[in-house]
Design a protein around this motif. Sequence first.
Motif, PDB file in Angstrom:
ATOM      1  N   UNK C  22      39.575  39.955  65.327  1.00 12.45           N
ATOM      2  CA  UNK C  22      40.479  39.907  64.174  1.00 12.45           C
ATOM      3  C   UNK C  22      41.756  39.163  64.507  1.00 12.45           C
ATOM      4  N   UNK C  23      42.300  39.423  65.728  1.00 16.87           N
ATOM      5  CA  UNK C  23      43.550  38.759  66.111  1.00 16.87           C
ATOM      6  C   UNK C  23      43.342  37.246  66.141  1.00 16.87           C
ATOM      7  N   UNK C  25      40.943  35.514  64.639  1.00 19.88           N
ATOM      8  CA  UNK C  25      40.653  35.003  63.292  1.00 19.88           C
ATOM      9  C   UNK C  25      41.936  34.872  62.484  1.00 19.88           C
ATOM     10  N   UNK C  41      49.013  35.757  54.383  1.00 18.03           N
ATOM     11  CA  UNK C  41      47.851  36.646  54.366  1.00 18.03           C
ATOM     12  C   UNK C  41      47.151  36.645  55.719  1.00 18.03           C
ATOM     13  N   UNK C  43      48.500  36.070  58.640  1.00 19.08           N
ATOM     14  CA  UNK C  43      49.304  36.831  59.596  1.00 19.08           C
ATOM     15  C   UNK C  43      49.118  38.327  59.383  1.00 19.08           C
ATOM     16  N   UNK C  45      46.388  39.895  58.630  1.00 25.32           N
ATOM     17  CA  UNK C  45      45.169  40.363  59.297  1.00 25.32           C
ATOM     18  C   UNK C  45      45.477  40.757  60.738  1.00 25.32           C
ATOM     19  N   UNK C  46      46.232  39.897  61.427  1.00 27.56           N
ATOM     20  CA  UNK C  46      46.573  40.179  62.818  1.00 27.56           C
ATOM     21  C   UNK C  46      47.390  41.454  62.927  1.00 27.56           C
ATOM     22  N   UNK C  47      48.341  41.603  62.004  1.00 24.91           N
ATOM     23  CA  UNK C  47      49.248  42.745  62.091  1.00 24.91           C
ATOM     24  C   UNK C  47      48.526  44.059  61.866  1.00 24.91           C
ATOM     25  N   UNK C  48      47.566  44.085  60.940  1.00 25.00           N
ATOM     26  CA  UNK C  48      46.923  45.367  60.641  1.00 25.00           C
ATOM     27  C   UNK C  48      45.658  45.558  61.482  1.00 25.00           C
ATOM     28  N   UNK C  49      44.587  44.880  61.111  1.00 22.14           N
ATOM     29  CA  UNK C  49      43.298  45.141  61.761  1.00 22.14           C
ATOM     30  C   UNK C  49      43.370  44.897  63.264  1.00 22.14           C
TER      31      UNK C  49
END
Lengths: 160, 98, 113
Positions: C22-23, C25, C41, C43, C45-49
Amino acid sequence: MGRFIILVLALGALWLLLSGYFDKPLLLGFGAASVLFAALMARRAGIVDNDSVPTGLFPGIFGYWLWLTFEIGKSNIGVIRHALAVEPKLSPKLFYVPCQPKTSVGKATFANSITLTPGTVSVDLGEEGILVHALTEDFADVGAIKEMGDYVARIEGSEA
Amino acid sequence: MSMFAVATAGIIAAMTLALVRAFAGPSLYDRVLAGNSFGTKTVILIGLMGFLTGRPDFLDIALLYALINFAATIAILRFFSYRQSSKTRAKPMSEGEA
Amino acid sequence: MIDWDLIRDLLSWALFLTGGFSVVAGAIGLVRFPDFFTRLHAAGVTDTAGAELIILGMMIQAPNWIVVVKLAFIAAFLFLTSPVATHAIAHAAWMVGFKPMQGPDLRYEGDGK
């Protein structure tokens, strides 16, 4: 006063867990002193209210976080698919979502939930509601976002 | 190869990509976004380093870094919003200016 | 008898691999997406998943409970601060007059193309 006691307990727990000292009286004394000092300063500054110690949100917030985690997981998959697609088909969209929560804590929770869910970012909070930017048409699902707002409005309680 | 090494490799690859975006810009806000994303990855990297070297005390540093990263992002935006408001704000800017 | 260490390792491997994926991607999206608002958006993904999955993987491998608590604090701080930072960046860009690309053909509003 109840809010002040909750603040002291929360700060104390934070100090204990971060330091990891449980059996050194001198250090524990210093910890207790700094916790009390910080809490008294917060009270003197008049910021111990529903914004800084949002007791109204508990305990409903835990169920909400659990629900939010699944929402985040679902939309993460969608965004990752677009990021790795050979030819990403993006269709960004800007639109307003009505904001049901009435308290400032509720509004902040709702707007942050929109941002935390990948694919949608809250850009502005205005009269018409929350201005949201979505990555594609699929993410721009006003119904689903309103459902999130309804959930927050249910658990937020009243401004006390 | 330990699992921490795999995760560290992934994080470092992602950090390099974030740096690419930070240098490419084109606007100030792209750079701030890339910097913030880089900081989030740094927090994870410090934590992983703690496990790799067998010193979990690194987690305190990671925690502190998470807070500093947040405060720094807000401070940078504050700084540039002051600079912005001192200039004329009449004409909308396209990407690449600023 | 069940080998708990093996189960723990397998769980951590799975979490580290999905989290690391995920990071990466999210970072690829950060580089590839066409304009500033779409990059927000990626960024996210990296912050959450990404971050939370890797932290969860580290929690499972933690040698004692103090480490678990500290990792939980890091996860909570990231969970609470990352949307605020993202929103602050988006709002600042919006206030100085950035307009996002819109529609499937990715054009700016008022763009005659």
